[in-house]
Design a protein around this motif. Sequence first.
Motif, PDB file in Angstrom:
ATOM      1  N   SER A  49       0.801  -1.219   0.000  1.00 12.84           N
ATOM      2  CA  SER A  49       0.000   0.000   0.000  1.00 12.84           C
ATOM      3  C   SER A  49       0.842   1.281   0.000  1.00 12.84           C
ATOM      4  CB  SER A  49      -1.002   0.003   1.145  1.00 12.84           C
ATOM      5  OG  SER A  49      -1.994   0.974   0.880  1.00 12.84           O
ATOM      6  N   LEU A  50       0.715   2.123   1.025  1.00 19.17           N
ATOM      7  CA  LEU A  50       1.403   3.422   0.986  1.00 19.17           C
ATOM      8  C   LEU A  50       2.919   3.282   0.957  1.00 19.17           C
ATOM      9  CD1 LEU A  50      -0.256   6.208   3.095  1.00 19.17           C
ATOM     10  CD2 LEU A  50      -0.539   5.604   0.704  1.00 19.17           C
ATOM     11  N   LEU A  86       3.496   3.101  -2.619  1.00 14.77           N
ATOM     12  CA  LEU A  86       3.147   4.358  -3.318  1.00 14.77           C
ATOM     13  C   LEU A  86       4.268   5.375  -3.124  1.00 14.77           C
ATOM     14  CD1 LEU A  86       0.929   5.980  -4.894  1.00 14.77           C
ATOM     15  CD2 LEU A  86       0.262   6.915  -2.688  1.00 14.77           C
ATOM     16  N   MET A 132       7.449   5.927  -5.232  1.00 15.39           N
ATOM     17  CA  MET A 132       7.426   6.824  -6.396  1.00 15.39           C
ATOM     18  C   MET A 132       8.104   8.142  -6.035  1.00 15.39           C
ATOM     19  SD  MET A 132       3.480   6.249  -7.635  1.00 15.39           S
ATOM     20  CE  MET A 132       3.525   7.511  -8.906  1.00 15.39           C
ATOM     21  N   SER A 176       5.896   3.854 -14.176  1.00 16.81           N
ATOM     22  CA  SER A 176       5.836   4.772 -15.309  1.00 16.81           C
ATOM     23  C   SER A 176       5.707   6.217 -14.826  1.00 16.81           C
ATOM     24  CB  SER A 176       4.640   4.379 -16.183  1.00 16.81           C
ATOM     25  OG  SER A 176       4.286   5.408 -17.038  1.00 16.81           O
ATOM     26  N   ALA A 177       4.893   6.432 -13.793  1.00 16.66           N
ATOM     27  CA  ALA A 177       4.633   7.794 -13.311  1.00 16.66           C
ATOM     28  C   ALA A 177       5.657   8.243 -12.277  1.00 16.66           C
ATOM     29  CB  ALA A 177       3.232   7.887 -12.730  1.00 16.66           C
ATOM     30  N   SER A 178       6.851   7.671 -12.327  1.00 21.35           N
ATOM     31  CA  SER A 178       7.920   8.179 -11.459  1.00 21.35           C
ATOM     32  C   SER A 178       9.234   8.033 -12.205  1.00 21.35           C
ATOM     33  CB  SER A 178       7.909   7.463 -10.109  1.00 21.35           C
ATOM     34  OG  SER A 178       8.117   6.083 -10.249  1.00 21.35           O
ATOM     35  N   ALA A 222      -5.638   9.880 -10.788  1.00 18.23           N
ATOM     36  CA  ALA A 222      -5.449  10.612 -12.041  1.00 18.23           C
ATOM     37  C   ALA A 222      -6.351   9.989 -13.098  1.00 18.23           C
ATOM     38  CB  ALA A 222      -3.991  10.542 -12.464  1.00 18.23           C
ATOM     39  N   TYR A 223      -6.838  10.809 -14.034  1.00 14.40           N
ATOM     40  CA  TYR A 223      -7.839  10.323 -14.989  1.00 14.40           C
ATOM     41  C   TYR A 223      -7.262   9.295 -15.959  1.00 14.40           C
ATOM     42  CZ  TYR A 223     -11.610  10.341 -18.383  1.00 14.40           C
ATOM     43  OH  TYR A 223     -12.618   9.967 -19.206  1.00 14.40           O
ATOM     44  N   SER A 254       1.751  10.069 -17.138  1.00 12.15           N
ATOM     45  CA  SER A 254       2.855   9.566 -16.314  1.00 12.15           C
ATOM     46  C   SER A 254       3.919  10.636 -16.110  1.00 12.15           C
ATOM     47  CB  SER A 254       3.513   8.364 -16.994  1.00 12.15           C
ATOM     48  OG  SER A 254       2.679   7.262 -16.927  1.00 12.15           O
ATOM     49  N   ILE A 304       2.884  13.448 -13.672  1.00 13.06           N
ATOM     50  CA  ILE A 304       2.938  13.055 -12.263  1.00 13.06           C
ATOM     51  C   ILE A 304       4.392  12.949 -11.810  1.00 13.06           C
ATOM     52  CG2 ILE A 304       2.409  11.195 -10.625  1.00 13.06           C
ATOM     53  CD1 ILE A 304      -0.081  10.598 -12.377  1.00 13.06           C
ATOM     54  N   ALA A 305       5.199  12.239 -12.609  1.00 12.77           N
ATOM     55  CA  ALA A 305       6.612  12.038 -12.257  1.00 12.77           C
ATOM     56  C   ALA A 305       7.321  13.383 -12.076  1.00 12.77           C
ATOM     57  CB  ALA A 305       7.308  11.210 -13.335  1.00 12.77           C
ATOM     58  N   LEU A 309       6.604  14.934  -8.734  1.00 14.79           N
ATOM     59  CA  LEU A 309       7.288  14.252  -7.633  1.00 14.79           C
ATOM     60  C   LEU A 309       8.732  14.733  -7.556  1.00 14.79           C
ATOM     61  CD1 LEU A 309       6.099  10.559  -8.186  1.00 14.79           C
ATOM     62  CD2 LEU A 309       5.062  12.318  -6.757  1.00 14.79           C
ATOM     63  N   SER A 313      -3.924   7.193  -4.802  1.00 12.04           N
ATOM     64  CA  SER A 313      -2.740   6.746  -5.534  1.00 12.04           C
ATOM     65  C   SER A 313      -1.868   7.876  -6.106  1.00 12.04           C
ATOM     66  CB  SER A 313      -3.210   5.808  -6.639  1.00 12.04           C
ATOM     67  OG  SER A 313      -2.132   5.139  -7.219  1.00 12.04           O
ATOM     68  N   GLY A 314      -1.271   7.615  -7.259  1.00 13.23           N
ATOM     69  CA  GLY A 314      -0.348   8.571  -7.872  1.00 13.23           C
ATOM     70  C   GLY A 314      -0.994   9.910  -8.168  1.00 13.23           C
ATOM     71  N   GLY A 315      -2.294   9.866  -8.437  1.00 14.13           N
ATOM     72  CA  GLY A 315      -3.023  11.095  -8.702  1.00 14.13           C
ATOM     73  C   GLY A 315      -3.085  12.010  -7.492  1.00 14.13           C
ATOM     74  N   LEU A 318      -0.586  11.657  -4.906  1.00 11.28           N
ATOM     75  CA  LEU A 318       0.815  11.902  -4.562  1.00 11.28           C
ATOM     76  C   LEU A 318       1.422  13.024  -5.414  1.00 11.28           C
ATOM     77  CD1 LEU A 318       3.126  10.825  -2.758  1.00 11.28           C
ATOM     78  CD2 LEU A 318       3.772   9.331  -4.649  1.00 11.28           C
ATOM     79  N   TYR A 355      -6.088   7.167   2.280  1.00  9.95           N
ATOM     80  CA  TYR A 355      -4.939   7.333   1.385  1.00  9.95           C
ATOM     81  C   TYR A 355      -4.455   5.930   1.031  1.00  9.95           C
ATOM     82  CZ  TYR A 355      -0.839  10.068  -0.289  1.00  9.95           C
ATOM     83  OH  TYR A 355       0.124  10.712  -1.038  1.00  9.95           O
ATOM     84  N   SER A 356      -4.360   5.626  -0.252  1.00 13.07           N
ATOM     85  CA  SER A 356      -3.912   4.282  -0.614  1.00 13.07           C
ATOM     86  C   SER A 356      -3.314   4.232  -2.005  1.00 13.07           C
ATOM     87  CB  SER A 356      -5.074   3.289  -0.527  1.00 13.07           C
ATOM     88  OG  SER A 356      -6.071   3.641  -1.446  1.00 13.07           O
ATOM     89  N   VAL A 357      -2.622   3.150  -2.256  1.00 16.55           N
ATOM     90  CA  VAL A 357      -1.889   2.965  -3.505  1.00 16.55           C
ATOM     91  C   VAL A 357      -2.848   2.675  -4.657  1.00 16.55           C
ATOM     92  CG1 VAL A 357      -1.508   0.494  -3.152  1.00 16.55           C
ATOM     93  CG2 VAL A 357       0.124   1.786  -4.498  1.00 16.55           C
TER      94      VAL A 357
END
Lengths: 304, 322
Positions: free
Chosen positions: A174-175, A178, A181, A211-213, B163-164, B175, B178-179, B182, B202-204, B206, B222-224
């Motif tokens: 989980s977190l 996450l 990333m 991909s998003a990191s 994220a959509y 991607s 978001i990256a 961060l 999730s990433g959306g 973070l 809050y979760s992955v």
Amino acid sequence: MSWFKKLVPSTIRTEGSNKKVTVPEGLWNKCPSCSAILYNSELEKNYSVCPKCEHHFRISARTRLNLFLDEQGREEIAKHVKPVDPLKFKDSKKYKDRISQAQKQTKENDSLVVMQGQLHGQGIVVAAFEFSFMGGSMGSVAGEKFVRGVNKSIELGIPFIVFTSSGGARMQESLFSLFQMAKTSAVLTKLAEAGLPYIACLTDPTMGGVSASLAMLGDINIAEPNALIGFAGPRVIEQTVREKLPEGFQRSEFLQEHGAVDMIVDRREMRDKCASILAMLMANKISMTESSLTAVSIDAEQTA
Amino acid sequence: MDLNFLDFEQPIAELEAKIKELRNVQSDNNINISDALKQLEDRSLALTESIFANLSDWQISQVSRHPGRPYTLDYVEHLFTEFHELHGDRTYSDDPAIVCGLARLDGQPVMIIGHQKGRDTKEKIYRNFGMPRPEGYRKALRVMKMAERFGLPLICLIDTPGAYPGIGAEERGQSEAIARNLFEMAKLRTPIICTIIGEGGSGGALAIGVGDRLIMLEYSTYSVISPEGCASILWKSPDKAQLAAEAMGITSDRIREQGFVDEVVREPLGGGHRDFKIIASNLKEALIRHLAELKQHSLDELLEKRYQRIMDFGVFSDDSGK
């Protein structure tokens, strides 16, 4: 059964009528793209690229590192970092059991292997994701190993390359996963500050949290041909937008067309291509360190 | 069934409806039933207390998505002054799923970035259910850089299912967007306080959630991955979301146990939607306090601490002795 087969006496028949042709395990492979039957050792010699249609087979992290790095001077980084189960996570199976099963299957501790070595004689640190280990998912271990790899690059003043192949963040952490990333992205700010190049080489598949990191933060982003690369999985998108996805959606060629990757490089040319790019990106760096070294030695002489 | 109440809140909804009815009767007929009314109100209070004292993780997750829950713009109204909304990523478009702007927090100028969901159907669609596209994250990045340049602390309010996942979003580099955030937030030279006000998806989430402090409202999550998403992958059925919610530990209290949260801000009885003013003032008090703490450090110290905080994320074993 064809008329000819009926004519052949059963003693001569090499196969039963309903039996599938059985091929000894591990000798032959079928290309999922062009269905060509390929001799495994030939395929391996060809970097696991189909000689008929150039389909790039998925390869293990270690095979990847073996193909990419010079034979001399390899050293694995953060080899002893192993996963734990912070949430005591359990679905139909315990996370702990999934880990040990994946470890047995892949002979890896987790989904990332990091190695320091040389590329055409230039020092380099390379990380590669192991897709067979729980879908290459990134948890605490992958994040920590990535960070230690990048720190090694900074310490030695050499470039860093990652080969991604991952479904994303690992749900069972989980977190904790996450936030990998954020962790992997943050350490890359230090690599950038140190003026060292980072190449992200995206292979099939590179999705979700990976991909998003770290995957999209390369100074140079390279993709292998026809790799699936994206944030959301095609099925999720299809369910959300309720449309059929366009042909080639989220494939390497699509990403290059939309400006997300610099180039698509055939696996067989990856070594030469990266070596050439890195030599140029490091050219001024090296002369800079050399000149600063000379400056230091002059200082030393003067003080002496 | 009252749609402004969740399934498990229906007994409260029924009582509340009765109370409302009685009030009407009283004002129409001028009869005194205040005793009966008082009794019912006490019962409603006791019922709410008992229901909310024992919420399951999945129920909390439903409260975090409650249709009446205060959103970013509600906090802007109740918690900040002099808000000036800033639109657009200067490259492609403006994403209404993320709201950015200048405002004052207790007199101090700050930059706000927050996910925004919609209240009615039309606004829900306009806000894309709080699911940002890349241009939303790039707008956020633009104002982050501005905050850095002008020395404004960044207040991030997080509330998104994620994220959509759309065709255009992928084409424009979801991607990467978001990256990039961060990466930039890890070294942004201004204090950053992130608060999960509803769903931390999730990433959306973070992507505007890296900073010096993480605050969670009591009934936020809050979760992955969403419990439904996790259930459909690991249990092969979205109906097992309850189990997934429990397994992932997505509530504020569970996440505080995991060591990620600096403070859990308590909500009024029955959840923040029962009283915007209380939840806004609780959060305001926390934001002011944390900001004052952060301002005691030099920017270099702040960034060093933030970096260390990020590097400490994760648990693993290491038997190499290092």
